[in-house]
Design a protein around this motif. Structure first.
Motif, PDB file in Angstrom:
ATOM      1  N   ILE A 113       0.971  -0.964   0.186  1.00  0.00           N
ATOM      2  CA  ILE A 113       0.306   0.197  -0.315  1.00  0.00           C
ATOM      3  C   ILE A 113       0.747   1.273  -0.064  1.00  0.00           C
ATOM      4  N   GLN A 114       0.623   1.606  -0.781  1.00  0.00           N
ATOM      5  CA  GLN A 114       1.486   3.282  -0.760  1.00  0.00           C
ATOM      6  C   GLN A 114       0.555   4.500   0.625  1.00  0.00           C
ATOM      7  N   ASP A 115       1.852   5.290  -0.349  1.00  0.00           N
ATOM      8  CA  ASP A 115       0.953   6.404   1.175  1.00  0.00           C
ATOM      9  C   ASP A 115      -0.116   7.354   0.296  1.00  0.00           C
ATOM     10  N   SER A 116      -0.448   7.472  -0.798  1.00  0.00           N
ATOM     11  CA  SER A 116      -1.415   7.558  -1.609  1.00  0.00           C
ATOM     12  C   SER A 116      -2.482   7.181  -1.832  1.00  0.00           C
ATOM     13  N   ASP A 117      -3.053   5.433  -0.721  1.00  0.00           N
ATOM     14  CA  ASP A 117      -3.765   5.360  -0.759  1.00  0.00           C
ATOM     15  C   ASP A 117      -4.479   4.734   0.299  1.00  0.00           C
ATOM     16  N   VAL A 118      -4.080   5.379   1.580  1.00  0.00           N
ATOM     17  CA  VAL A 118      -4.997   5.437   3.081  1.00  0.00           C
ATOM     18  C   VAL A 118      -5.283   7.019   3.081  1.00  0.00           C
TER      19      VAL A 118
END
Lengths: 91, 431
Positions: B174-179
């Motif tokens: 998971i990337q930072d921009s995914d959550v």
């Protein structure tokens, strides 16, 4: 209301062992140490004197932000053993 | 033949897991629902409201019997400037039931599981699944802290962090921009005080979203929900934006609580609980593969959240139900292959879930590009316009108007609104 007061509203069953860990040698190399900044429970602190990362795992809200945010992918993140950790009464 | 064996294991007793489990049990199949908390809801947190139409599909008796807080009869948007604000509200006076209800998750999740148990689901709380068991590239069961347990099908509903899907490589990192990182306080106040402050009564309630102010130029939003004797106030911020700013998440929440337009709602109340949770934000692009041999993924673990409309629990409930239906069919055919379970994805595609996520595939990126317009320029001009129209001073009106006109022109708001309108229009027709 500071973070300790906020956390004091919570019920925890604190485990004896940490469910979070990090390789301190890698933390030493880390520039930003975002874990000390983004954690909603203020679990992580960098101690400049001892050059070590303090992990107050007993305050963890089990959200997972640190695991994703760590730029070195250095946080070993697991759920606490069953029956341990935070327990939300409202949620 | 293994000793510990059932037909279906569902991991996680949130809305997605319990919906899958109860659907399967209703067809007379054997299903084990596993939860790491002491009881369902212990580890869960949301805004929150639950959505009626979807919930009724799985829990037809919930309006009469579930522990609900308030029907949401008013949806409000507050735009904050540094010191000022404007509020828009939409009230709907429902005849039978409201579109959504505020609830306390600990009570709600527990009630849902009680219904599931009544319908034959075997519930195993205080159980942490360490890993999925795989034989001949098929998921065949689970390893808990204590034992191995086998099943024909495993349904993964272990939430946004889904370590289990990660273990079997079904989802990418998971990337930072995914959550988004969400923090919330539940603030206790007398029922009457809440009713007066929010202009609601025993049978009505409010859901509020808050833009701008402390969240200026951030992909972040505040929220408030009225419960019977508490107010839930919180905020969520994209993890990549949280990394960029000086404030910690709870400090950002404090800024919201201290804002002169928000503070009067919560003043004098006692915070009885602070909490935090991640919400999937990546949508369509961050979805894992939704099934494999012997396994399906539902709810947050499958990243099924429509952030644009603040919808999550409803996608969870329906994805759980559809996975449940797929499991029943697979059990009837005695076929647990990836090919058979692909029916689950087909059902999701036919439902609003994947249609909506597809519609909003690039919306968050677009909003992030236009974040200054939405969280800074609009609140500023909105407050400015109201001030022009309502403020009395000795300055002649035409001068006041002219100054405001220059401010509007200088902000570029008119030009900057065009792509927003076009983007919204495109969403109406894109398939």
């Amino acid at each position: 209301m500071n973070i300790n007061e906020k956390l004091s509203t919570l019920k925890y069953n604190k485990g004896k062992e940490s469910h979070l860990s990090a390789d301190n040698e890698i933390c030493k190399e880390c520039k930003n140490r975002v874990c000390t900044h983004i954690c909603p429970a203020n679990v992580y602190d960098w101690n400049e004197d001892s050059k070590s990362l303090t992990i107050r795992y007993e305050n963890c809200l089990e959200c997972g932000a640190c695991k994703i945010a760590c730029e070195k992918q250095n946080i070993k993140w697991a759920y606490p053993s069953a029956q341990y950790g935070v327990k939300f009464k409202n949620g | 033949m293994a000793i510990n064996k059932t037909q279906v294991i569902v991991i996680g007793a949130g809305p997605a897991g319990v919906s899958a489990a109860i659907t399967i049990a209703r067809a007379g199949k054997n299903v084990l629902l596993i939860e790491r908390g002491d009881k369902a809801g212990d580890k869960n947190m949301f805004g929150g409201e639950i959505y009626t139409e979807h919930t009724l599909e799985v829990f037809p008796n919930f309006i009469e019997e579930a522990p609900l807080e308030k029907p949401i009869t008013e949806q409000k948007i507050i735009m904050l400037n540094n010191d000022n604000s404007i509020e828009f509200s939409y009230k709907e006076n429902f005849k039978n039931y409201a579109d959504s209800y505020s609830t306390v998750r600990a009570k709600w999740d527990n009630w849902c599981v009680e219904q599931a148990i009544k319908e034959g689901v075997i519930f195993a709380p205080k159980t942490l699944v360490k890993e999925l068991l795989i034989e001949d590239s098929k998921v065949v069961g689970i390893q808990t802290e204590l034992e191995k347990y086998y099943a024909d099908i495993v349904i993964v509903a272990d939430g946004v962090n889904s370590l289990l899907l990660e273990q079997i490589g079904l989802r990418k990192k998971i990337q930072d921009s995914d959550v988004t990182v969400n923090v919330k306080e539940v603030i206790k106040l007398p029922a009457e005080t809440i009713q007066n402050r929010f202009n609601v009564d025993e049978k009505s309630g409010q859901s509020t979203k808050i833009l701008g102010g402390p969240f200026k130029n951030l992909f972040a939003i505040g929220f408030m929900f009225t419960n019977k004797e508490t107010i839930s106030i919180g905020m969520g911020i994209s993890l990549d934006d949280l990394k960029k700013i000086e404030l910690k998440p709870y400090e950002l929440l404090d800024k919201l609580k201290e804002h002169p337009s928000i503070n009067p709602y919560i003043k004098g109340g006692q915070t009885i609980e602070y909490s935090a949770h991640l919400i999937p934000e990546g949508g369509y692009k961050s979805m894992p593969k939704l099934y494999t041999n012997g396994l399906m993924a539902v709810g947050d673990s499958a990243m099924l959240v429509n952030n644009i409309h603040f919808e999550g629990t409803n996608l969870a409930v329906i994805s759980g139900k559809l996975a449940g239906e797929t499991a029943i069919e697979a059990l009837n055919k005695n076929d647990f292959s990836s090919k058979q379970l692909s029916l689950y994805e087909k059902k999701l595609k036919q439902s609003f879930i994947l249609k909506d996520l597809k519609t909003h595939k690039n919306t968050i990126e677009f909003i992030k590009k236009n974040i200054n317009t939405i969280t800074d320029i609009y609140p500023e001009l909105g407050c400015g316009l109201f001030k022009v129209l309502t403020h009395s001073s000795k300055e002649p009106k035409n001068e006041v108007y002219r100054k405001f006109l220059f401010k509007v022109l200088k902000s570029g708001a008119i030009l900057k609104t065009i792509p927003l309108v076009l983007f919204a229009m495109e969403k109406c027709f894109k398939r």
